[in-house]
Design a protein around this motif. Structure first.
Motif, PDB file in Angstrom:
ATOM      1  N   LYS A 176     -62.805  13.782 -34.264  1.00  0.00           N
ATOM      2  CA  LYS A 176     -64.217  13.449 -34.398  1.00  0.00           C
ATOM      3  C   LYS A 176     -64.690  12.789 -33.113  1.00  0.00           C
ATOM      4  CE  LYS A 176     -62.510  10.867 -37.560  1.00  0.00           C
ATOM      5  NZ  LYS A 176     -62.208   9.832 -38.519  1.00  0.00           N
ATOM      6  N   TYR A 365     -70.127   9.332 -35.944  1.00  0.00           N
ATOM      7  CA  TYR A 365     -69.386  10.489 -35.430  1.00  0.00           C
ATOM      8  C   TYR A 365     -70.353  11.637 -35.137  1.00  0.00           C
ATOM      9  CZ  TYR A 365     -65.274   7.926 -36.986  1.00  0.00           C
ATOM     10  OH  TYR A 365     -64.314   6.963 -37.146  1.00  0.00           O
ATOM     11  N   LEU A 368     -71.401  14.513 -37.602  1.00  0.00           N
ATOM     12  CA  LEU A 368     -70.680  14.333 -38.868  1.00  0.00           C
ATOM     13  C   LEU A 368     -71.277  13.171 -39.678  1.00  0.00           C
ATOM     14  CD1 LEU A 368     -66.977  14.699 -37.594  1.00  0.00           C
ATOM     15  CD2 LEU A 368     -68.263  16.391 -38.930  1.00  0.00           C
ATOM     16  N   GLU A 370     -71.715  12.740 -42.828  1.00  0.00           N
ATOM     17  CA  GLU A 370     -71.000  12.338 -44.060  1.00  0.00           C
ATOM     18  C   GLU A 370     -69.764  11.509 -43.717  1.00  0.00           C
ATOM     19  OE1 GLU A 370     -71.468  15.665 -43.469  1.00  0.00           O
ATOM     20  OE2 GLU A 370     -73.221  16.047 -44.740  1.00  0.00           O
ATOM     21  N   LYS A 371     -69.039  11.947 -42.666  1.00  0.00           N
ATOM     22  CA  LYS A 371     -67.841  11.176 -42.268  1.00  0.00           C
ATOM     23  C   LYS A 371     -68.261   9.784 -41.804  1.00  0.00           C
ATOM     24  CE  LYS A 371     -63.846  13.818 -41.594  1.00  0.00           C
ATOM     25  NZ  LYS A 371     -64.059  15.241 -41.711  1.00  0.00           N
ATOM     26  N   GLU A 375     -67.261   5.934 -43.527  1.00  0.00           N
ATOM     27  CA  GLU A 375     -66.473   4.893 -42.843  1.00  0.00           C
ATOM     28  C   GLU A 375     -67.265   3.610 -42.587  1.00  0.00           C
ATOM     29  OE1 GLU A 375     -63.523   6.127 -40.159  1.00  0.00           O
ATOM     30  OE2 GLU A 375     -63.331   8.078 -41.126  1.00  0.00           O
TER      31      GLU A 375
END
Ligand code: MCA
Ligand code: AMP
Length: 504
Positions: A176, A365, A368, A370-371, A375
């Motif tokens: 990522k 990220y 990204l 959703e990632k 986090e």
């Protein structure tokens, strides 16, 4: 007002106009005014190539003074600096350039034909080469210089604009891109200046690579933001480090650097006598290494803790108790907390998940959302490290919530290697673990289950083709089955115990 981190660096380059700020032993010395003027010329050349603010400039080159000028020029023209480990293979590079939609890639001439072949899938990609002091990047620089194109302007950037993207791997999926903003860099360098008492009188012995947060943002930025000279070595080599040390005051390194120095009987109080600070990070520093270093030099290594996503979060104190086995209290402006599995705040001394918060924490990220959301909890970033917080505010990293191996300060996610192995004919399944290694801290062991006796030389060759050399398993074990718990999950802790002496 611009928030471009280059503006914060430039003030110091100009204060140190006649001072030697970057020295390459046996090579070039650049003053503050050289770095300012040459980054201006190269920044004009990049703008001339059509580079716009926010465009990604990916870089996979050898370390050298031109690398520093390029880094400064990219920041200066408002583009986004994307450094890549020179050990990455062509297939690894392909993913980064495609994902980041790189606008310009700078590489060594040997890699040129492969990068050119990517232009079909990345239409806006341009490529320049740099090998030491030659290549088409240098030609572009010389053309801009001859045409007196050196706009002194620093392209304005907002605090939340990207200065850099650095790829970091993860337990699942592809690496990522961590989006690091201009204000992240300014904030972190400010915290470290205060915590480590860094000043223009310090001389940094720089032997780290320039493609990670450690060598680039912690080491180089901190020195340049303080107008402090840098002695830059092409890589960590004990011979060169010992030669440069008497002229330096600060060194930063991963634990392997310090164990390798201790293995050299010439490393003693005399050689290290001029140094005011040795700093370690990126991986756990063993208490034995810290103690042996102290008895050899009379100095206690200062251990700190950080991540690509956050820069530095914790550090042992400059003055006060530098505690072996701990990474110290949070840096000024950083908040930390230890969280239980159920999400509750844990009391002092209990092991839980470490979360951090502050202006140094990255934006998210790349592509990204959703990632990124997964986090963060509000402004708190979940580091994935397991830690404790003592009554007097010291953090100790006691393990990892993530399946990660750290070898010689480099992060390796077993899944990436397991994916390559599981794809090979005859391999039913695999588990990759890190076990103690006397030089690298952790070494990689691959445990395989095969349809019949597996040819590990052939597997090693495939890994070498697909993965950077530091990710290659160095020990191979074949079993009839992998140990699993009742849920069917591979018990890597048992494998780590069984093979813990593989490198001793
Ligand atoms: C090289 N090799 C390695 C490693 N490095 N194997 C395992 N782990 C490694 N770290 C392998 C190569 O593939 C090659 O194997 C052989 O060792 C010799 O390669 P060479 O490049 O000559 O090795 P070296 O010069 O001895 O390098 C070891 C090193 C280097 C000095 C420890 O890896 C290093 O400088 N590490 C620092 C990394 C760093 O900056 N980490 C910070 C990231 P073969 O011949 O079989 O191919 S973490 C970070 O930035 C966060 C924010 C933080 O907290 O700091
Ligand atoms: P990276 O993702 O390459 O930025 O590596 C960050 C990871 O390195 C952290 O999440 C920690 O697991 C580890 N790390 C960095 N510094 C230390 C340290 N001083 N002690 C233990 N682990 C560390």
């Amino acid at each position: 007002m611009t928030h471009n981190v280059f503006a914060a660096i430039q003030v110091n380059l100009q204060h140190s106009a006649d001072k030697r700020l970057l020295s390459i032993p046996g090579g070039r010395n650049l003053t503050g005014s050289d770095l300012d003027a040459e980054s201006a010329i190269l920044s004009s050349a990049l703008i001339d190539l059509g580079l716009e603010p926010g465009d990604r400039v990916s870089v996979q080159i050898d370390k050298g003074w031109m690398n520093v000028v390029l880094y400064l020029a990219v920041l200066r023209c408002g583009a986004v600096y994307l450094p890549l480990n020179s050990a990455y293979t062509n297939s690894e590079i392909e993913y980064f350039l495609t994902d980041a939609e790189s606008r310009l890639h700078v590489c060594v001439a040997d890699r040129l034909s492969h990068i050119e072949s990517l232009k079909g899938s990345i239409p806006s990609l341009q490529v320049l080469t740099l090998d030491g002091e030659t290549g088409t990047l240098v030609d572009a620089f010389e053309t801009a210089k001859a045409a007196c194109q050196s706009s002194t302007d620093v392209v304005a950037r907002a605090s939340n604009d990207l200065a850099s993207i650095i790829y970091t791997s993860g337990t699942t999926g592809k690496p990522k891109g961590a989006m690091i903003t201009h204000s992240n860099l300014v904030a972190n360098a400010g915290m470290l200046t205060e915590a480590w008492g860094y000043s223009s009188d310090d001389v940094l012995l720089h032997s780290l690579p320039l493609f990670h947060v450690h060598g680039l943002f912690v080491a180089l930025n901190l020195a340049l933001m303080n107008g402090g000279p840098v002695i830059m070595l092409p890589k960590f080599d004990p011979e060169m480090v010992l030669e440069a040390m008497p002229d330096a005051t600060v060194m930063m390194g991963v634990p392997t650097y310090y164990t390798r120095l201790l293995a050299d009987p010439r490393f003693d109080r005399d050689v290290s006598g001029h140094m005011r600070l040795f700093i370690s990070g990126s991986a756990p520093l063993l208490v034995e290494t810290s103690d042996e270093f102290f008895s050899r030099t009379g100095q206690r290594i200062l251990e700190r803790y950080g991540m690509t996503e956050t820069g530095m979060s914790c550090s042992n104190p400059l003055n006060g108790d530098r505690r072996a086995g701990s990474v110290g209290p949070p840096l000024p402006g950083v908040e930390v907390r230890i969280i239980a599995e159920d999400g509750s705040l844990l009391p002092h001394g209990e092991i839980g998940s470490l979360e951090v918060k502050g202006d140094h924490v990255f934006k998210g990220y790349w592509k990204l959302p959703e990632k990124t959301a997964a986090e963060f909890k509000g402004d708190w970033f979940i580091t994935g490290d397991m830690a404790t917080l003592s009554n007097d505010g010291y953090i100790s990293i006691v393990g990892r919530g993530k399946d990660l191996i750290i070898s010689g300060g480099l992060n390796i996610y077993p899944k990436e290697i397991e994916d390559v192995l599981n794809d090979q004919e005859g391999v039913i399944e695999s588990a990759v673990v890190g076990v103690p290694h006397p030089d690298f801290g952790e070494g990689i062991v691959a445990i395989l289950v095969g349809e019949s006796q597996l040819d590990t030389d052939a597997l090693q060759a495939v890994c070498r083709e697909k993965l950077a050399g530091f990710k290659l398993p160095r020990r191979w074990i074949q079993l009839d089955a992998l140990p699993r718990n009742t849920m069917g999950k591979v018990q890597k802790n048992l494998l780590r115990d069984d093979y813990r002496d593989s490198f001793s």
